[in-house]
Motif scaffolding. Structure first.
Motif, PDB file in Angstrom:
ATOM      1  N   GLY A 156      -2.564 -50.461 -43.474  1.00 35.91           N
ATOM      2  CA  GLY A 156      -2.829 -49.540 -44.185  1.00 35.91           C
ATOM      3  C   GLY A 156      -2.301 -47.825 -43.320  1.00 35.91           C
ATOM      4  O   GLY A 156      -2.189 -47.256 -44.343  1.00 35.91           O
ATOM      5  N   VAL A 157      -2.991 -47.655 -42.358  1.00 38.94           N
ATOM      6  CA  VAL A 157      -2.328 -46.188 -41.657  1.00 38.94           C
ATOM      7  C   VAL A 157      -0.901 -45.981 -42.179  1.00 38.94           C
ATOM      8  O   VAL A 157      -0.525 -45.208 -42.553  1.00 38.94           O
ATOM      9  CB  VAL A 157      -2.779 -46.530 -40.366  1.00 38.94           C
ATOM     10  N   GLY A 158       0.232 -46.837 -41.854  1.00 36.39           N
ATOM     11  CA  GLY A 158       1.294 -46.976 -41.348  1.00 36.39           C
ATOM     12  C   GLY A 158       1.907 -46.688 -42.941  1.00 36.39           C
ATOM     13  O   GLY A 158       2.443 -45.659 -42.548  1.00 36.39           O
ATOM     14  N   SER A 159       1.703 -47.719 -43.563  1.00 38.69           N
ATOM     15  CA  SER A 159       2.110 -47.660 -45.182  1.00 38.69           C
ATOM     16  C   SER A 159       1.830 -46.166 -46.254  1.00 38.69           C
ATOM     17  O   SER A 159       2.725 -45.832 -46.183  1.00 38.69           O
ATOM     18  CB  SER A 159       1.188 -49.124 -45.941  1.00 38.69           C
ATOM     19  N   VAL A 160       0.503 -45.497 -46.039  1.00 40.77           N
ATOM     20  CA  VAL A 160       0.555 -44.394 -46.298  1.00 40.77           C
ATOM     21  C   VAL A 160       0.982 -43.345 -45.243  1.00 40.77           C
ATOM     22  O   VAL A 160       1.613 -42.122 -46.095  1.00 40.77           O
ATOM     23  CB  VAL A 160      -1.686 -44.261 -46.718  1.00 40.77           C
ATOM     24  N   ALA A 161       0.923 -43.595 -44.126  1.00 37.06           N
ATOM     25  CA  ALA A 161       1.793 -42.081 -43.654  1.00 37.06           C
ATOM     26  C   ALA A 161       2.831 -41.793 -43.514  1.00 37.06           C
ATOM     27  O   ALA A 161       4.024 -40.659 -43.996  1.00 37.06           O
ATOM     28  CB  ALA A 161       1.312 -42.716 -41.903  1.00 37.06           C
ATOM     29  N   ILE A 162       3.774 -43.140 -43.788  1.00 40.91           N
ATOM     30  CA  ILE A 162       5.156 -43.336 -43.759  1.00 40.91           C
ATOM     31  C   ILE A 162       5.578 -42.097 -45.551  1.00 40.91           C
ATOM     32  O   ILE A 162       6.051 -41.184 -45.532  1.00 40.91           O
ATOM     33  CB  ILE A 162       6.025 -44.413 -44.072  1.00 40.91           C
ATOM     34  N   SER A 163       4.781 -43.251 -46.596  1.00 45.28           N
ATOM     35  CA  SER A 163       4.991 -42.235 -47.847  1.00 45.28           C
ATOM     36  C   SER A 163       4.367 -40.671 -48.216  1.00 45.28           C
ATOM     37  O   SER A 163       5.620 -40.034 -48.567  1.00 45.28           O
ATOM     38  CB  SER A 163       3.962 -43.545 -48.723  1.00 45.28           C
ATOM     39  N   VAL A 164       3.656 -40.255 -47.204  1.00 44.25           N
ATOM     40  CA  VAL A 164       3.523 -38.918 -47.393  1.00 44.25           C
ATOM     41  C   VAL A 164       4.068 -38.250 -46.567  1.00 44.25           C
ATOM     42  O   VAL A 164       4.805 -36.745 -47.098  1.00 44.25           O
ATOM     43  CB  VAL A 164       1.353 -38.907 -46.528  1.00 44.25           C
ATOM     44  N   LEU A 165       5.062 -38.275 -45.151  1.00 48.12           N
ATOM     45  CA  LEU A 165       5.166 -38.051 -44.712  1.00 48.12           C
ATOM     46  C   LEU A 165       6.889 -37.797 -45.061  1.00 48.12           C
ATOM     47  O   LEU A 165       6.516 -36.949 -45.252  1.00 48.12           O
ATOM     48  CB  LEU A 165       5.907 -38.318 -43.142  1.00 48.12           C
ATOM     49  N   SER A 166       7.286 -38.795 -45.906  1.00 49.89           N
ATOM     50  CA  SER A 166       8.721 -38.769 -46.437  1.00 49.89           C
ATOM     51  C   SER A 166       8.114 -37.753 -47.933  1.00 49.89           C
ATOM     52  O   SER A 166       9.471 -37.154 -47.475  1.00 49.89           O
ATOM     53  CB  SER A 166       9.063 -40.070 -46.643  1.00 49.89           C
ATOM     54  N   LYS A 167       7.727 -37.995 -48.735  1.00 44.22           N
ATOM     55  CA  LYS A 167       7.545 -37.065 -49.480  1.00 44.22           C
ATOM     56  C   LYS A 167       7.450 -35.513 -49.193  1.00 44.22           C
ATOM     57  O   LYS A 167       8.099 -34.412 -49.352  1.00 44.22           O
ATOM     58  CB  LYS A 167       6.431 -37.047 -50.232  1.00 44.22           C
ATOM     59  N   LEU A 168       6.717 -35.115 -48.026  1.00 43.75           N
ATOM     60  CA  LEU A 168       6.789 -34.204 -47.413  1.00 43.75           C
ATOM     61  C   LEU A 168       8.268 -33.450 -46.608  1.00 43.75           C
ATOM     62  O   LEU A 168       8.623 -32.350 -46.167  1.00 43.75           O
ATOM     63  CB  LEU A 168       5.935 -34.051 -46.087  1.00 43.75           C
ATOM     64  N   GLY A 169       9.222 -34.200 -46.923  1.00 41.46           N
ATOM     65  CA  GLY A 169      10.804 -34.271 -46.267  1.00 41.46           C
ATOM     66  C   GLY A 169      11.101 -34.491 -44.687  1.00 41.46           C
ATOM     67  O   GLY A 169      12.407 -34.489 -44.433  1.00 41.46           O
ATOM     68  N   PHE A 170       9.720 -35.343 -43.791  1.00 38.42           N
ATOM     69  CA  PHE A 170      10.102 -35.336 -42.690  1.00 38.42           C
ATOM     70  C   PHE A 170      10.939 -36.887 -42.686  1.00 38.42           C
ATOM     71  O   PHE A 170      11.345 -37.619 -44.277  1.00 38.42           O
ATOM     72  CB  PHE A 170       8.755 -36.113 -42.316  1.00 38.42           C
ATOM     73  N   HIS A 171      12.268 -36.626 -42.074  1.00 35.52           N
ATOM     74  CA  HIS A 171      12.844 -37.880 -41.747  1.00 35.52           C
ATOM     75  C   HIS A 171      11.844 -38.949 -40.945  1.00 35.52           C
ATOM     76  O   HIS A 171      12.032 -39.031 -39.418  1.00 35.52           O
ATOM     77  CB  HIS A 171      14.213 -37.741 -40.822  1.00 35.52           C
ATOM     78  N   VAL A 172      11.716 -40.002 -41.559  1.00 34.94           N
ATOM     79  CA  VAL A 172      10.137 -41.345 -41.002  1.00 34.94           C
ATOM     80  C   VAL A 172      11.087 -42.444 -40.299  1.00 34.94           C
ATOM     81  O   VAL A 172      12.232 -42.953 -41.080  1.00 34.94           O
ATOM     82  CB  VAL A 172       9.556 -42.015 -42.437  1.00 34.94           C
ATOM     83  N   ILE A 173      10.846 -42.812 -38.910  1.00 33.38           N
ATOM     84  CA  ILE A 173      11.455 -43.896 -38.594  1.00 33.38           C
ATOM     85  C   ILE A 173       9.942 -45.022 -38.306  1.00 33.38           C
ATOM     86  O   ILE A 173       8.544 -44.284 -37.671  1.00 33.38           O
ATOM     87  CB  ILE A 173      11.730 -43.659 -36.843  1.00 33.38           C
ATOM     88  N   ALA A 174       9.882 -46.140 -38.870  1.00 35.50           N
ATOM     89  CA  ALA A 174       9.365 -47.208 -38.785  1.00 35.50           C
ATOM     90  C   ALA A 174       9.656 -48.155 -37.567  1.00 35.50           C
ATOM     91  O   ALA A 174      10.415 -48.780 -37.935  1.00 35.50           O
ATOM     92  CB  ALA A 174       9.114 -47.969 -40.066  1.00 35.50           C
ATOM     93  N   SER A 175       8.404 -48.348 -37.104  1.00 41.49           N
ATOM     94  CA  SER A 175       8.229 -49.486 -36.084  1.00 41.49           C
ATOM     95  C   SER A 175       7.378 -50.285 -36.984  1.00 41.49           C
ATOM     96  O   SER A 175       6.321 -50.647 -36.529  1.00 41.49           O
ATOM     97  CB  SER A 175       7.625 -48.531 -35.142  1.00 41.49           C
ATOM     98  N   THR A 176       8.341 -51.810 -36.795  1.00 36.16           N
ATOM     99  CA  THR A 176       7.426 -52.949 -37.065  1.00 36.16           C
ATOM    100  C   THR A 176       7.478 -53.829 -36.522  1.00 36.16           C
ATOM    101  O   THR A 176       8.886 -54.092 -36.244  1.00 36.16           O
ATOM    102  CB  THR A 176       7.928 -53.001 -38.585  1.00 36.16           C
TER     103      THR A 176
END
Length: 323
Positions: A156-176
């Protein structure tokens, strides 16, 4: 069983009928419309960790609902409200009761532009993710500084963080740890996917500089490796301990690279910060993605889904529709 024995043993949950007279004191009574199953709830439900501070206890640390009675001048019957944390579901009977008697200082008004269902699709996990993003922003990080890593990306934390950071323009690396979820993570906005095994084992005090910052909900070796690979002057927001409570690392990232570690507490965060976090979520989270992030279940599904959540079989959030 005494209260102390119950707390120590953390027995698995049972379903039992109660009345309003069984609820704990509070100046506002809320009919719960929606709630969630968080990691902490799952631990309490299954009895796998000493989450509960008193016994017996009703879990449910999040709720969206409607005020039915109030002795507080802050709220009146009919008001829509949200609650996250403040020990509810641990020391004070929580949302799974269906009716919750609460302290008015724990509640915030449901924000304009956010339905109760959406608020619980966000829940403590998403609100915590926003607190992490806000901490990185206060540290001065911007998209031009470089990539941001998100660990526990499917949660839950990761999913929302990715969505928000991406919308703010950050290049997001996801660890899974679930390679099959790459399409889901990329729909949320992740640009790169890495295997969590790259970070989950003992590593070097300092590694190659890979990201400008991170949102970590895992802890232990993962957090230590995240810090060791953060660029000079970078910042990491830590909010969880899915791998463990320990931090088996080194001071090297702090004293040789000037890395900053921000501890994020969502349980007792001030009301003003909560309101700001939800205001930001209304504006900075693509709410259309919440149907990707959240799965809706009913009350009767709670115990089974808690087991699945702890087994790592749940993607994103679980929204419980109460009736």
């Amino acid at each position: 069983m005494t209260r102390e024995e119950g707390v120590k043993q953390q027995n698995p949950a049972i379903v039992k009928d109660i009345t309003l007279d069984d609820l704990m004191p509070g100046d506002v009574t809320v009919q719960v419309k929606y709630t969630t199953i968080n990691y902490k709830d799952a631990l309490a439900i299954t009895g796998k960790s000493p989450i509960l501070r008193t016994y017996p206890m009703i879990p449910g640390i999040d709720l969206a609902g409607e005020v039915v009675s109030s002795q507080s001048d802050k709220f009146k019957p009919g008001d829509k409200v949200l609650l996250n944390g403040f020990g509810v579901g641990e020391t004070h009977m929580g949302a799974f009761s269906g009716m919750a008697r609460l302290k008015s200082e724990w509640l915030i008004p449901q924000p304009e532009g956010l339905s109760g269902w959406q608020a619980m699709a966000i829940g403590t996990a998403g609100y915590t993710a926003m607190l992490c993003v806000m901490a990185l922003e206060r540290a001065g990080l911007t998209p031009s500084d470089g990539p941001i890593l998100v660990t526990g990306a499917n949660g839950g934390v990761g999913s929302v963080a990715i969505s928000v950071l991406s919308k703010l323009g950050f290049h997001v690396i996801a660890s899974t740890g679930r390679a099959s979820e790459e399409p889901y993570l990329k729909r949320l906005g992740a640009k790169e996917i890495i295997d969590r095994n790259e970070l989950s084992l003992p590593g070097r005090p300092l590694g190659k500089e890979r990201w400008a910052g991170a949102v970590d909900s895992v802890g232990s070796f993962t957090l230590a490796n995240v810090l060791s690979q953060t660029r000079y002057g970078g910042s990491v927001a830590c909010c969880g301990l899915a791998q463990g409570m320990d931090l088996p690392g080194s001071v090297a990232p702090f004293i040789l690279r000037g890395v900053t570690l921000h501890g994020i507490d969502s349980v007792m965060a001030p009301i003003e910060r909560r309101i700001e976090a939800y205001r930001r979520l209304v504006s900075d989270l693509d709410k259309d993605l919440l149907t990707e992030v959240a799965t809706e279940i009913g009350f009767d599904d709670i115990i089974g889904k808690a087991e699945e959540l702890l087994a790592g079989k749940v993607r994103g959030r679980l929204v419980v529709t109460m009736s």
